[in-house]
Each structure stands twice: as C-alpha cells, then as structure tokens.
Design a protein around this motif. Structure first.
Motif, PDB file in Angstrom:
ATOM      1  N   LEU A 120       0.828  -1.202   0.000  1.00  0.00           N
ATOM      2  CA  LEU A 120       0.000   0.000   0.000  1.00  0.00           C
ATOM      3  C   LEU A 120       0.869   1.261   0.000  1.00  0.00           C
ATOM      4  CD1 LEU A 120      -3.019   0.759   0.137  1.00  0.00           C
ATOM      5  CD2 LEU A 120      -2.795   0.870   2.616  1.00  0.00           C
ATOM      6  N   VAL A 121       1.969   1.228   0.737  1.00  0.00           N
ATOM      7  CA  VAL A 121       2.899   2.363   0.753  1.00  0.00           C
ATOM      8  C   VAL A 121       3.524   2.562  -0.623  1.00  0.00           C
ATOM      9  CG1 VAL A 121       5.121   3.147   1.671  1.00  0.00           C
ATOM     10  CG2 VAL A 121       3.381   2.256   3.210  1.00  0.00           C
ATOM     11  N   THR A 122       3.902   1.459  -1.270  1.00  0.00           N
ATOM     12  CA  THR A 122       4.487   1.557  -2.610  1.00  0.00           C
ATOM     13  C   THR A 122       3.507   2.160  -3.605  1.00  0.00           C
ATOM     14  OG1 THR A 122       5.853  -0.386  -2.141  1.00  0.00           O
ATOM     15  CG2 THR A 122       5.605   0.246  -4.439  1.00  0.00           C
ATOM     16  N   GLY A 127       1.952   7.675  -6.530  1.00  0.00           N
ATOM     17  CA  GLY A 127       1.040   8.715  -6.943  1.00  0.00           C
ATOM     18  C   GLY A 127      -0.429   8.359  -6.878  1.00  0.00           C
ATOM     19  N   LEU A 128      -0.756   7.125  -6.491  1.00  0.00           N
ATOM     20  CA  LEU A 128      -2.152   6.728  -6.404  1.00  0.00           C
ATOM     21  C   LEU A 128      -2.777   7.247  -5.113  1.00  0.00           C
ATOM     22  CD1 LEU A 128      -1.963   3.008  -7.605  1.00  0.00           C
ATOM     23  CD2 LEU A 128      -2.681   4.982  -8.938  1.00  0.00           C
ATOM     24  N   SER A 129      -4.066   7.463  -5.171  1.00  0.00           N
ATOM     25  CA  SER A 129      -4.784   7.826  -3.949  1.00  0.00           C
ATOM     26  C   SER A 129      -4.923   6.598  -3.054  1.00  0.00           C
ATOM     27  CB  SER A 129      -6.164   8.385  -4.295  1.00  0.00           C
ATOM     28  OG  SER A 129      -6.966   7.389  -4.922  1.00  0.00           O
ATOM     29  N   PHE A 130      -5.371   6.844  -1.827  1.00  0.00           N
ATOM     30  CA  PHE A 130      -5.496   5.727  -0.883  1.00  0.00           C
ATOM     31  C   PHE A 130      -6.519   4.701  -1.358  1.00  0.00           C
ATOM     32  CE2 PHE A 130      -6.670   3.616   3.064  1.00  0.00           C
ATOM     33  CZ  PHE A 130      -5.428   3.391   3.638  1.00  0.00           C
ATOM     34  N   HIS A 131      -7.650   5.161  -1.897  1.00  0.00           N
ATOM     35  CA  HIS A 131      -8.679   4.244  -2.390  1.00  0.00           C
ATOM     36  C   HIS A 131      -8.175   3.469  -3.606  1.00  0.00           C
ATOM     37  CE1 HIS A 131     -11.616   6.181   0.270  1.00  0.00           C
ATOM     38  NE2 HIS A 131     -11.073   7.331  -0.104  1.00  0.00           N
ATOM     39  N   ALA A 132      -7.504   4.157  -4.530  1.00  0.00           N
ATOM     40  CA  ALA A 132      -6.965   3.474  -5.711  1.00  0.00           C
ATOM     41  C   ALA A 132      -5.878   2.478  -5.325  1.00  0.00           C
ATOM     42  CB  ALA A 132      -6.423   4.502  -6.696  1.00  0.00           C
ATOM     43  N   ALA A 133      -5.072   2.812  -4.320  1.00  0.00           N
ATOM     44  CA  ALA A 133      -4.036   1.887  -3.857  1.00  0.00           C
ATOM     45  C   ALA A 133      -4.651   0.642  -3.243  1.00  0.00           C
ATOM     46  CB  ALA A 133      -3.132   2.589  -2.844  1.00  0.00           C
ATOM     47  N   LEU A 134      -5.763   0.805  -2.518  1.00  0.00           N
ATOM     48  CA  LEU A 134      -6.462  -0.366  -1.974  1.00  0.00           C
ATOM     49  C   LEU A 134      -6.935  -1.291  -3.078  1.00  0.00           C
ATOM     50  CD1 LEU A 134      -8.682   1.086   0.919  1.00  0.00           C
ATOM     51  CD2 LEU A 134      -6.851  -0.594   1.144  1.00  0.00           C
ATOM     52  N   GLU A 135      -7.550  -0.735  -4.116  1.00  0.00           N
ATOM     53  CA  GLU A 135      -8.042  -1.554  -5.215  1.00  0.00           C
ATOM     54  C   GLU A 135      -6.902  -2.212  -5.979  1.00  0.00           C
ATOM     55  OE1 GLU A 135     -10.527   0.773  -7.698  1.00  0.00           O
ATOM     56  OE2 GLU A 135     -12.006   1.218  -6.124  1.00  0.00           O
ATOM     57  N   GLN A 194       1.308  12.478   6.529  1.00  0.00           N
ATOM     58  CA  GLN A 194       1.801  11.762   5.360  1.00  0.00           C
ATOM     59  C   GLN A 194       1.479  10.278   5.516  1.00  0.00           C
ATOM     60  OE1 GLN A 194       3.171  13.071   2.637  1.00  0.00           O
ATOM     61  NE2 GLN A 194       3.013  15.165   3.446  1.00  0.00           N
ATOM     62  N   GLN A 195       0.496   9.802   4.759  1.00  0.00           N
ATOM     63  CA  GLN A 195       0.021   8.432   4.924  1.00  0.00           C
ATOM     64  C   GLN A 195       1.112   7.413   4.612  1.00  0.00           C
ATOM     65  OE1 GLN A 195      -2.767   7.225   6.068  1.00  0.00           O
ATOM     66  NE2 GLN A 195      -3.868   9.134   6.370  1.00  0.00           N
ATOM     67  N   ALA A 196       1.900   7.668   3.562  1.00  0.00           N
ATOM     68  CA  ALA A 196       2.905   6.685   3.158  1.00  0.00           C
ATOM     69  C   ALA A 196       3.950   6.473   4.249  1.00  0.00           C
ATOM     70  CB  ALA A 196       3.567   7.135   1.863  1.00  0.00           C
ATOM     71  N   GLN A 197       4.454   7.550   4.823  1.00  0.00           N
ATOM     72  CA  GLN A 197       5.474   7.421   5.862  1.00  0.00           C
ATOM     73  C   GLN A 197       4.926   6.772   7.117  1.00  0.00           C
ATOM     74  OE1 GLN A 197       7.110  11.305   6.497  1.00  0.00           O
ATOM     75  NE2 GLN A 197       7.877  11.535   4.395  1.00  0.00           N
ATOM     76  N   VAL A 198       3.716   7.174   7.501  1.00  0.00           N
ATOM     77  CA  VAL A 198       3.120   6.613   8.725  1.00  0.00           C
ATOM     78  C   VAL A 198       2.841   5.128   8.546  1.00  0.00           C
ATOM     79  CG1 VAL A 198       1.167   6.751  10.292  1.00  0.00           C
ATOM     80  CG2 VAL A 198       2.151   8.839   9.374  1.00  0.00           C
ATOM     81  N   LEU A 199       2.292   4.742   7.387  1.00  0.00           N
ATOM     82  CA  LEU A 199       2.010   3.330   7.151  1.00  0.00           C
ATOM     83  C   LEU A 199       3.293   2.509   7.049  1.00  0.00           C
ATOM     84  CD1 LEU A 199      -0.951   3.541   4.598  1.00  0.00           C
ATOM     85  CD2 LEU A 199      -1.050   2.908   7.002  1.00  0.00           C
ATOM     86  N   GLN A 200       4.341   3.092   6.511  1.00  0.00           N
ATOM     87  CA  GLN A 200       5.616   2.392   6.444  1.00  0.00           C
ATOM     88  C   GLN A 200       6.167   2.125   7.843  1.00  0.00           C
ATOM     89  OE1 GLN A 200       8.553   4.425   4.130  1.00  0.00           O
ATOM     90  NE2 GLN A 200       9.839   2.601   3.884  1.00  0.00           N
ATOM     91  N   ARG A 201       6.078   3.117   8.718  1.00  0.00           N
ATOM     92  CA  ARG A 201       6.513   2.914  10.103  1.00  0.00           C
ATOM     93  C   ARG A 201       5.630   1.892  10.815  1.00  0.00           C
ATOM     94  NH1 ARG A 201       7.629   9.227  11.961  1.00  0.00           N
ATOM     95  NH2 ARG A 201       9.355   9.629  10.515  1.00  0.00           N
TER      96      ARG A 201
END
Length: 286
Positions: A120-122, A127-135, A194-201
C-alpha cells in the motif's frame, strides 16, 4: 499365425494402456496447480462465509436440520443415552472448532498485514490515492487477507468512508495490528499526516512485534512442551497400566471413590495447564 496375432493384440493393448496412463498423468500435471488454487480459494471463501458472514441463527438452524434426523436414527437404533451425549457434545465441539479456525484466520491476517501495508505504501508513493491503492493491491495479496482487502475496497466504492470500512474490518478481525492500522489511517485522515510514511513505520512496527512474539515463543518452547507433557503423561500412563495390569486400576475404574479421584485428577491437570498458559501469556502459549 495365431501366435503372431496374439502378439500384435498384446502389443496393441499395451500401447493403448500406456497412452491412457501417460494421458492421465499429463492431465493431472496440467490441471493440478489450477485445481489446487481453485480449491484453496473456494475453501478460504467458504471458511470466511462460515466464520464471519453467516448469521448465527441461520447456522444453528441449518446444523439442527442436518443433525436432528441423525440423532433420531441413533436413538432408535443404538441408544438414547448416546444420542443425548452426542447432542450435548456437538454444539461444544462446533464452538471450539469455530474458535480455533477463527483464531487461525486472525493469525494469518496478522502475519500478512505488514506486507500488505508495504504494498500500500508503494502504491501511494507512486502517486495513487489511498482508495486506488487499496483496489490495486487487493488482487496481489495472499488469502485470507485478500478477501478482507477486497471487501474494504467494495465498501469504499459503494459510498462508505475509509474509516467506516476499516472499522468493519476491525470488527471482523479484532487484533492489535488491525486496530493500529485503523487508528493510524483515521488520525492521518483527520490531521493530514503523510500516509505513506506513517504506514511504512506501522508496517515496520508490526513486523518487529511479530519477530518479538516468535522469539518469545522459541524461548518458551521448553516450558510449553513441559506443560503439554505433564498434561498428557498421566493419561498415557493410566491407559498403559489399565491394559497391562487391570487389577491395579480396578479400584479407580469400578468404584465411586475411584471415579471421584479420576475426576479430581482431571480437574487438577486442566488447572495446571491453565496456570502454565497464564504464566506464559495467551499470545505465546499456542
């Protein structure tokens, strides 16, 4: 001439048999992997329907509809006491089996969650949104987390908020990892982190927690095995002595005082196993 015809017929039958055998082996080799994949997916989906999505009232009604004729047949043909005993033990066995499978499913999802968060972080970093990354990541996840991810994606497409969808996920899988993911995403959406950094941690933290739990399990393996041995050893010794020297166990088996002693020993063994599990912790005594 007759011998030649017999040889030809034998060779023909042998060749046909070899062709059939090799054809069957080729079909098994060709369709083994797709069949195993289909069986795995269908089994996990059936377990998900059984463990999560089927209402309890419907499940018990269907189980009673199937078991009642069998118990009636046992009562009429064998014994009423056996039928009553089966009727009492069957719900307990079903509940224990369901809890075991549900715990196994939660354990698998907990182990698969850090890798899913990395994917999901990748996707969000690309550049994808959170919803698009989930799908996008749902189809690449292993089972059973794939079904949960796809359900979250479907809920977000039908108008549910991501927080509500993750809350439903936590209600189905009430584990610490899912709760941390829910709180992380919820706080990130509320405060603009920042969702990507937080989810990575978070993925790194969950992976470290898993390593710590596995290390504690390896260090406590001797104590856990000792608890199992102390639970099963008296039972095995009693069975061996009962078959080798029945006169030594006759007092315990054939008298009321012996029955009370056996019951007391059984309760004490269960209590000792429970204490060992409490000392080690419920998460490590599996």
């Amino acid at each position: 001439m007759v011998m030649t015809n017999l040889i030809v017929v034998f060779v023909f039958i042998f060749a046909v048999n070899m062709i059939v055998v090799y054809g069957l082996l080729w079909c098994v080799k060709r369709w083994q992997a797709p069949a195993q994949n289909w069986l795995k997916v269908s089994t996990e989906q059936s377990l998900a329907d059984f463990l999560i999505y089927m209402p309890a009232r419907v499940f018990w009604a269907r189980l009673a509809l199937v078991i009642t004729p069998i118990l009636c047949a046992v009562a009429m043909s064998i014994s009423v006491n056996i039928a009553v005993f089966c009727a009492v033990c069957l719900p307990i066995a079903v509940v224990v089996g369901k809890n075991f499978m549900l715990a196994r499913r939660h354990h698998l999802i907990t182990r698969q969650l850090p890798d899913a968060l990395d994917m999901l972080v990748t996707a969000t970093s690309a550049g994808l949104s959170f919803h698009a990354a989930l799908e996008r990541t749902a189809s690449q996840l292993p089972i059973p987390l794939r079904f949960e991810w796809q359900l979250i994606s479907r809920l977000t497409r039908t108008g549910e908020g991501i927080t509500s969808a993750l809350q439903n996920f936590y209600h189905r899988v009430p584990t610490e990892g899912v709760l941390q993911m829910l709180l992380t995403v919820q706080l990130g959406l509320q405060h603009g982190a920042q969702q990507a950094q937080v989810l990575q941690r978070l993925a790194l933290s969950l992976r470290q927690q898993h390593y710590a739990i596995e290390r504690v399990k390896s260090l406590s393996a001797q104590a856990r095995m000792q608890g199992k041995v102390m639970m099963l050893l008296p039972v095995g010794l009693f069975i061996i002595l009962h078959f080798l020297h029945p006169e030594n166990t006759r007092v315990l088996v054939e008298t009321s005082a012996g029955h009370y002693l056996l019951f007391g020993c059984f309760v004490l063994m269960l209590l000792g196993n429970y204490l060992i599990r409490k000392v080690l912790g419920s998460a490590y005594a599996q």
